[in-house]
Design an enzyme around this catalytic site. Structure first.
Site, PDB file in Angstrom:
ATOM      1  N   ARG A   1      11.976  -5.117  -2.667  1.00 57.03           N
ATOM      2  CA  ARG A   1      12.162  -4.005  -1.729  1.00 57.03           C
ATOM      3  C   ARG A   1      11.058  -4.063  -0.645  1.00 57.03           C
ATOM      4  O   ARG A   1      10.143  -4.894  -0.712  1.00 57.03           O
ATOM      5  CB  ARG A   1      12.112  -2.658  -2.454  1.00 57.03           C
TER       6      ARG A   1
ATOM      7  N   ASN B   1       3.011 -11.115  -1.747  1.00 56.81           N
ATOM      8  CA  ASN B   1       3.312  -9.832  -1.098  1.00 56.81           C
ATOM      9  C   ASN B   1       3.173  -8.640  -2.036  1.00 56.81           C
ATOM     10  O   ASN B   1       2.870  -7.539  -1.581  1.00 56.81           O
ATOM     11  CB  ASN B   1       4.746  -9.897  -0.534  1.00 56.81           C
TER      12      ASN B   1
ATOM     13  N   SER C   1      -3.872  -6.077   4.465  1.00 62.69           N
ATOM     14  CA  SER C   1      -3.642  -4.773   5.090  1.00 62.69           C
ATOM     15  C   SER C   1      -4.708  -4.542   6.157  1.00 62.69           C
ATOM     16  O   SER C   1      -5.836  -5.046   6.033  1.00 62.69           O
ATOM     17  CB  SER C   1      -3.755  -3.671   4.032  1.00 62.69           C
TER      18      SER C   1
ATOM     19  N   TYR D   1      -8.331  -0.180  -2.955  1.00 65.35           N
ATOM     20  CA  TYR D   1      -7.245  -0.970  -2.334  1.00 65.35           C
ATOM     21  C   TYR D   1      -7.820  -1.826  -1.206  1.00 65.35           C
ATOM     22  O   TYR D   1      -7.545  -3.026  -1.115  1.00 65.35           O
ATOM     23  CB  TYR D   1      -6.199   0.011  -1.828  1.00 65.35           C
TER      24      TYR D   1
ATOM     25  N   ILE E   1       3.841   0.669   7.669  1.00 65.06           N
ATOM     26  CA  ILE E   1       5.195   0.099   7.746  1.00 65.06           C
ATOM     27  C   ILE E   1       6.122   0.976   6.921  1.00 65.06           C
ATOM     28  O   ILE E   1       5.776   1.369   5.802  1.00 65.06           O
ATOM     29  CB  ILE E   1       5.215  -1.349   7.192  1.00 65.06           C
TER      30      ILE E   1
HETATM   31  N1  LIG Z   1       3.933  -0.323   3.727  1.00 66.91           N
HETATM   32  C1  LIG Z   1       2.780  -0.351   4.357  1.00 66.91           C
HETATM   33  O1  LIG Z   1       2.495   0.510   5.203  1.00 66.91           O
HETATM   34  C2  LIG Z   1       1.786  -1.457   4.068  1.00 66.91           C
HETATM   35  C3  LIG Z   1       0.651  -1.523   4.889  1.00 66.91           C
HETATM   36  C4  LIG Z   1      -0.281  -2.541   4.670  1.00 66.91           C
HETATM   37  C5  LIG Z   1      -0.069  -3.456   3.658  1.00 66.91           C
HETATM   38  N2  LIG Z   1       1.022  -3.357   2.859  1.00 66.91           N
HETATM   39  C6  LIG Z   1       1.192  -4.368   1.809  1.00 66.91           C
HETATM   40  O2  LIG Z   1       2.442  -4.973   1.925  1.00 66.91           O
HETATM   41  C7  LIG Z   1       2.900  -5.392   0.625  1.00 66.91           C
HETATM   42  C8  LIG Z   1       4.287  -4.824   0.388  1.00 66.91           C
HETATM   43  O3  LIG Z   1       4.208  -3.410   0.473  1.00 66.91           O
HETATM   44  P1  LIG Z   1       5.492  -2.469   0.562  1.00 66.91           P
HETATM   45  O4  LIG Z   1       5.109  -1.354   1.448  1.00 66.91           O
HETATM   46  O5  LIG Z   1       6.707  -3.271   0.838  1.00 66.91           O
HETATM   47  O6  LIG Z   1       5.485  -1.923  -0.959  1.00 66.91           O
HETATM   48  P2  LIG Z   1       6.667  -1.351  -1.876  1.00 66.91           P
HETATM   49  O7  LIG Z   1       5.999  -0.525  -2.912  1.00 66.91           O
HETATM   50  O8  LIG Z   1       7.696  -0.719  -1.033  1.00 66.91           O
HETATM   51  O9  LIG Z   1       7.253  -2.673  -2.551  1.00 66.91           O
HETATM   52  C9  LIG Z   1       6.415  -3.434  -3.381  1.00 66.91           C
HETATM   53  C10 LIG Z   1       7.241  -4.361  -4.271  1.00 66.91           C
HETATM   54  O10 LIG Z   1       6.306  -5.040  -5.117  1.00 66.91           O
HETATM   55  C11 LIG Z   1       6.748  -4.932  -6.471  1.00 66.91           C
HETATM   56  N3  LIG Z   1       5.587  -4.949  -7.358  1.00 66.91           N
HETATM   57  C12 LIG Z   1       4.628  -4.004  -7.490  1.00 66.91           C
HETATM   58  N4  LIG Z   1       3.758  -4.368  -8.442  1.00 66.91           N
HETATM   59  C13 LIG Z   1       4.169  -5.566  -8.920  1.00 66.91           C
HETATM   60  C14 LIG Z   1       3.699  -6.433  -9.921  1.00 66.91           C
HETATM   61  N5  LIG Z   1       2.617  -6.137 -10.660  1.00 66.91           N
HETATM   62  N6  LIG Z   1       4.368  -7.601 -10.154  1.00 66.91           N
HETATM   63  C15 LIG Z   1       5.473  -7.894  -9.427  1.00 66.91           C
HETATM   64  N7  LIG Z   1       5.978  -7.108  -8.474  1.00 66.91           N
HETATM   65  C16 LIG Z   1       5.337  -5.951  -8.222  1.00 66.91           C
HETATM   66  C17 LIG Z   1       7.515  -3.618  -6.543  1.00 66.91           C
HETATM   67  O11 LIG Z   1       8.418  -3.608  -7.638  1.00 66.91           O
HETATM   68  C18 LIG Z   1       8.219  -3.604  -5.189  1.00 66.91           C
HETATM   69  O12 LIG Z   1       9.454  -4.296  -5.224  1.00 66.91           O
HETATM   70  C19 LIG Z   1       1.849  -4.882  -0.361  1.00 66.91           C
HETATM   71  O13 LIG Z   1       0.951  -5.913  -0.665  1.00 66.91           O
HETATM   72  C20 LIG Z   1       1.149  -3.791   0.407  1.00 66.91           C
HETATM   73  O14 LIG Z   1      -0.163  -3.560  -0.051  1.00 66.91           O
HETATM   74  C21 LIG Z   1       1.960  -2.376   3.052  1.00 66.91           C
END
Ligand SMILES: NC(=O)c1ccc[n+]([C@@H]2O[C@H](COP(=O)([O-])OP(=O)(O)OC[C@H]3O[C@@H](n4cnc5c(N)ncnc54)[C@H](O)[C@@H]3O)[C@@H](O)[C@H]2O)c1
Length: 250
Positions: free
Chosen positions: A22, A87, A139, A152, A185
């Protein structure tokens, strides 16, 4: 050297995307599959990973990336890989004094140690064929700090330092390693933070960008596709912000 693939194409390249069920990971999976890569989605949530895999013609594997032994087994089973996208991640919103040692262990395990484990498992095969693309999702919190996200941020800062070191050690193998630093995001992770913190948090996040809006997962996926492509062969050790100009004032 083989002729480079055309822009936006990854024909036949084998890609591993952690947390690809996702959010940002799913957008990367769609974009890589659309570019004709063979994608493995490794996620805790097997049902969601399988649904997406069926939709785009990828493979799904259940994996907790914080379990290094399980990572090794999944990479051995589904690899070798040409492209590794680290990711998967989890965040936490709490002031540092309100966090516990268990919180630190969990956040470091999922956000940093998992990157080490997946890279350790995937690198030898890349070195053997003298080709590889490693893309680590960090991030802007790593570069700017984050009020309520200290642990984090520390983990994500580690990801940037690790990326540079892997780039240094593996340039001689034709392997590049780069990081992408997203800003806010629109994903389930962000929606959960907003549900907890309310509109004030949402406004603070958008106000912190020059462009004054949230980013879309597809905008991060475009950067990942570029860094995975043959056109990015001369880029390594970098951290690319996909954050609407976060940190530049505004
Ligand atoms: N969304 C934002 O604003 C944002 C900003 C900066 C960085 N990020 C980074 O981007 C990446 C993706 O974030 P997102 O917003 O899509 O997150 P999300 O929570 O929407 O999706 C994360 C996915 O990772 C999976 N996951 C979580 N822990 C896991 C584990 N231990 N093993 C395997 N899978 C696992 C979840 O099941 C999920 O499918 C992350 O590393 C997050 O830190 C996100």
């Amino acid at each position: 050297m083989a002729a480079p693939l055309p822009f936006g194409r990854l024909d036949g390249r084998r890609a591993f995307v952690s947390g690809g069920a996702r959010g940002i990971g799913a957008a990367i999976v769609r974009s890589f599959a659309g570019a004709r890569a063979r994608v493995v989605i490794a996620d805790l949530d097997l049902a969601a990973a399988s649904e997406l895999a069926g939709e785009v013609g990828a493979l799904a594997a259940k994996l907790d990336v914080s379990d290094a032994t399980a990572v090794q087994a999944v990479v051995a089973q589904h690899g070798p890989f040409d492209i590794l996208v680290n990711n998967a991640g989890v965040d936490q919103h709490a002031f540092f004094t309100d966090t516990t040692a268990e919180d630190w262990t969990k956040l470091l395990a999922v956000n940093l140690l998992s990157v080490l484990a997946c890279t350790h498992a995937a690198l030898p095969a890349m070195q053997a064929v003298r080709f590889g693309r490693i893309i680590n999702i960090t991030s802007e919190a790593a570069r700017l700090g984050s009020k309520g996200g200290s642990v984090y941020s520390a983990a994500k800062g580690g990801v940037i330092a690790f990326t540079k070191s892997i780039a240094r050690e593996n340039a001689r193998y034709g392997i590049t390693a780069n990081a992408i630093a997203p800003g806010p995001i629109r994903t389930p992770m962000l929606e959960q933070a907003v549900a907890k913190g309310g509109d004030r948090i949402l406004r603070a996040m958008t106000d912190a960008t020059l462009l004054g809006r949230l980013g879309e997962p597809e905008e991060v996926a475009s950067a990942a596709l570029f860094l995975a492509s043959d056109q990015a062969a001369y880029i390594t050790g970098e951290t690319l912000g996909v954050s609407g100009g976060m940190g530049l004032g505004g």
